[in-house]
Design a protein around this motif. Sequence first.
Motif, PDB file in Angstrom:
ATOM      1  N   GLN A 143       0.822  -1.213   0.000  1.00 15.26           N
ATOM      2  CA  GLN A 143       0.000   0.000   0.000  1.00 15.26           C
ATOM      3  C   GLN A 143       0.857   1.265   0.000  1.00 15.26           C
ATOM      4  OE1 GLN A 143      -3.376  -0.273  -0.235  1.00 15.26           O
ATOM      5  NE2 GLN A 143      -2.985  -2.479  -0.359  1.00 15.26           N
ATOM      6  N   SER A 144       2.148   1.120  -0.223  1.00 14.37           N
ATOM      7  CA  SER A 144       3.080   2.244  -0.110  1.00 14.37           C
ATOM      8  C   SER A 144       2.931   3.245  -1.246  1.00 14.37           C
ATOM      9  CB  SER A 144       4.522   1.729  -0.080  1.00 14.37           C
ATOM     10  OG  SER A 144       4.731   0.883   1.025  1.00 14.37           O
ATOM     11  N   SER A 145       3.254   4.500  -0.910  1.00 16.51           N
ATOM     12  CA  SER A 145       3.284   5.576  -1.893  1.00 16.51           C
ATOM     13  C   SER A 145       4.438   6.498  -1.539  1.00 16.51           C
ATOM     14  CB  SER A 145       1.956   6.357  -1.863  1.00 16.51           C
ATOM     15  OG  SER A 145       1.830   7.074  -0.641  1.00 16.51           O
ATOM     16  N   ALA A 146       4.586   7.560  -2.315  1.00 17.25           N
ATOM     17  CA  ALA A 146       5.640   8.532  -2.037  1.00 17.25           C
ATOM     18  C   ALA A 146       5.438   9.197  -0.682  1.00 17.25           C
ATOM     19  CB  ALA A 146       5.685   9.583  -3.139  1.00 17.25           C
ATOM     20  N   ASN A 147       4.198   9.267  -0.220  1.00 20.48           N
ATOM     21  CA  ASN A 147       3.919   9.932   1.057  1.00 20.48           C
ATOM     22  C   ASN A 147       4.662   9.284   2.217  1.00 20.48           C
ATOM     23  OD1 ASN A 147       2.167  11.830  -0.065  1.00 20.48           O
ATOM     24  ND2 ASN A 147       0.387  10.485   0.136  1.00 20.48           N
ATOM     25  N   LEU A 205       7.552   7.622   2.096  1.00 17.28           N
ATOM     26  CA  LEU A 205       8.970   7.983   2.027  1.00 17.28           C
ATOM     27  C   LEU A 205       9.197   9.439   2.421  1.00 17.28           C
ATOM     28  CD1 LEU A 205      10.557   6.241  -1.101  1.00 17.28           C
ATOM     29  CD2 LEU A 205      10.918   5.754   1.328  1.00 17.28           C
ATOM     30  N   LEU A 206       8.241  10.301   2.124  1.00 18.64           N
ATOM     31  CA  LEU A 206       8.357  11.701   2.534  1.00 18.64           C
ATOM     32  C   LEU A 206       8.334  11.811   4.056  1.00 18.64           C
ATOM     33  CD1 LEU A 206       6.046  13.335  -0.144  1.00 18.64           C
ATOM     34  CD2 LEU A 206       8.514  13.706   0.083  1.00 18.64           C
ATOM     35  N   ASN A 207       7.452  11.044   4.694  1.00 22.96           N
ATOM     36  CA  ASN A 207       7.444  11.016   6.157  1.00 22.96           C
ATOM     37  C   ASN A 207       8.756  10.463   6.691  1.00 22.96           C
ATOM     38  OD1 ASN A 207       4.839  12.038   6.358  1.00 22.96           O
ATOM     39  ND2 ASN A 207       3.891  10.004   6.333  1.00 22.96           N
ATOM     40  N   GLY A 208       9.255   9.434   6.027  1.00 24.75           N
ATOM     41  CA  GLY A 208      10.520   8.857   6.424  1.00 24.75           C
ATOM     42  C   GLY A 208      11.676   9.809   6.251  1.00 24.75           C
ATOM     43  N   TYR A 209      11.627  10.620   5.211  1.00 23.54           N
ATOM     44  CA  TYR A 209      12.679  11.617   4.984  1.00 23.54           C
ATOM     45  C   TYR A 209      12.812  12.530   6.201  1.00 23.54           C
ATOM     46  CZ  TYR A 209      14.806  15.969   3.326  1.00 23.54           C
ATOM     47  OH  TYR A 209      15.586  17.100   3.207  1.00 23.54           O
ATOM     48  N   ILE A 259       9.827   5.041  -5.711  1.00 22.85           N
ATOM     49  CA  ILE A 259      11.045   5.869  -5.805  1.00 22.85           C
ATOM     50  C   ILE A 259      10.857   6.979  -6.833  1.00 22.85           C
ATOM     51  CG2 ILE A 259      13.420   5.851  -6.655  1.00 22.85           C
ATOM     52  CD1 ILE A 259      13.339   4.816  -3.888  1.00 22.85           C
ATOM     53  N   GLU A 260      10.284   6.654  -7.977  1.00 22.78           N
ATOM     54  CA  GLU A 260      10.078   7.649  -9.032  1.00 22.78           C
ATOM     55  C   GLU A 260       9.155   8.776  -8.548  1.00 22.78           C
ATOM     56  OE1 GLU A 260       8.527   7.925 -13.703  1.00 22.78           O
ATOM     57  OE2 GLU A 260       8.469   6.015 -12.625  1.00 22.78           O
ATOM     58  N   ALA A 261       8.065   8.405  -7.879  1.00 20.64           N
ATOM     59  CA  ALA A 261       7.126   9.410  -7.383  1.00 20.64           C
ATOM     60  C   ALA A 261       7.768  10.254  -6.283  1.00 20.64           C
ATOM     61  CB  ALA A 261       5.867   8.734  -6.856  1.00 20.64           C
ATOM     62  N   PHE A 262       8.532   9.605  -5.396  1.00 23.01           N
ATOM     63  CA  PHE A 262       9.211  10.335  -4.331  1.00 23.01           C
ATOM     64  C   PHE A 262      10.232  11.308  -4.900  1.00 23.01           C
ATOM     65  CE2 PHE A 262      13.008  10.726  -1.654  1.00 23.01           C
ATOM     66  CZ  PHE A 262      12.469  11.324  -0.527  1.00 23.01           C
ATOM     67  N   ASP A 263      10.994  10.871  -5.889  1.00 21.08           N
ATOM     68  CA  ASP A 263      12.015  11.732  -6.490  1.00 21.08           C
ATOM     69  C   ASP A 263      11.389  12.994  -7.089  1.00 21.08           C
ATOM     70  OD1 ASP A 263      14.791  12.223  -7.402  1.00 21.08           O
ATOM     71  OD2 ASP A 263      13.895  11.993  -9.384  1.00 21.08           O
ATOM     72  N   ARG A 273      12.271  16.738  -5.692  1.00 18.56           N
ATOM     73  CA  ARG A 273      12.774  17.820  -6.533  1.00 18.56           C
ATOM     74  C   ARG A 273      11.871  19.054  -6.418  1.00 18.56           C
ATOM     75  NH1 ARG A 273      16.576  16.078 -10.362  1.00 18.56           N
ATOM     76  NH2 ARG A 273      16.855  13.802 -10.395  1.00 18.56           N
ATOM     77  N   GLU A 274      10.571  18.817  -6.404  1.00 14.71           N
ATOM     78  CA  GLU A 274       9.635  19.933  -6.314  1.00 14.71           C
ATOM     79  C   GLU A 274       9.756  20.648  -4.968  1.00 14.71           C
ATOM     80  OE1 GLU A 274       4.809  20.751  -6.398  1.00 14.71           O
ATOM     81  OE2 GLU A 274       5.633  18.953  -7.368  1.00 14.71           O
TER      82      GLU A 274
END
Length: 236
Positions: free
Chosen positions: A163-167, A169-173, A197-201, A205-206
Amino acid sequence: MKKTYVLIGNFGSGKTEISLNMAVESAKTKKTVLVDLDIINPYFRSTERRDMLAQHGIKLHSPVFAMTGVEVPSLPPDIYSVFIDDCETVIFDVGGDPAGAVALGQYKRNFDSLGHLEVLYVINAMRPFSSELALNLDMLEKIAFRSRLAITGLVNNTNLSNQSSANELLNGYDMVKSVSQAVNIPVKYTAGTPEVIEAFDAEARERKLEKEFIGEYMPIARYMHRDWERFTESGI
């Protein structure tokens, strides 16, 4: 030069998933050994994927009674061979708590003799024991003390399985950045499936996130994910 990696993390951090992926990637070009040093937690251990590892030409060292139904914390003596044989990459998948890290202590002299050693602490900020800065700092201190090894890098592996998304990884960042700044340990990797990874990247960048708290991207496959389709085809 032989390269040795030790993967440590709290229960549910995904350290076993990272270990398997690192081993498979290394085995494409190098003679690789994976050491399942998880003698504490009998669930989600790398030994479960013994057949898959063999298919990739990866040698596996496991606890003596792993996958037998007898859970006795016993390690085979041939583990010492990985420090002196001709394998090029050695990966240790270590028990996910300070008690598990004790298993590393007996190899302190062997680790000290190595030319290249990375000890990576894997963080999944969606897990209760890794969701707060204080909990991660406490765990890092205890693991370093029990294992007698210095943590050299952090891995952001924040996820909710399939169920993972970029969100996540953003929290993890945010978490790994806070941990890195608190203990002055660099972030080495951000791990996730290729699409995450692609969505997080793109988001990174944004938002102009700091690269030093992202490290290298580590696209991974989910070898340990348990779903109904995999169970019906090949069991756990």
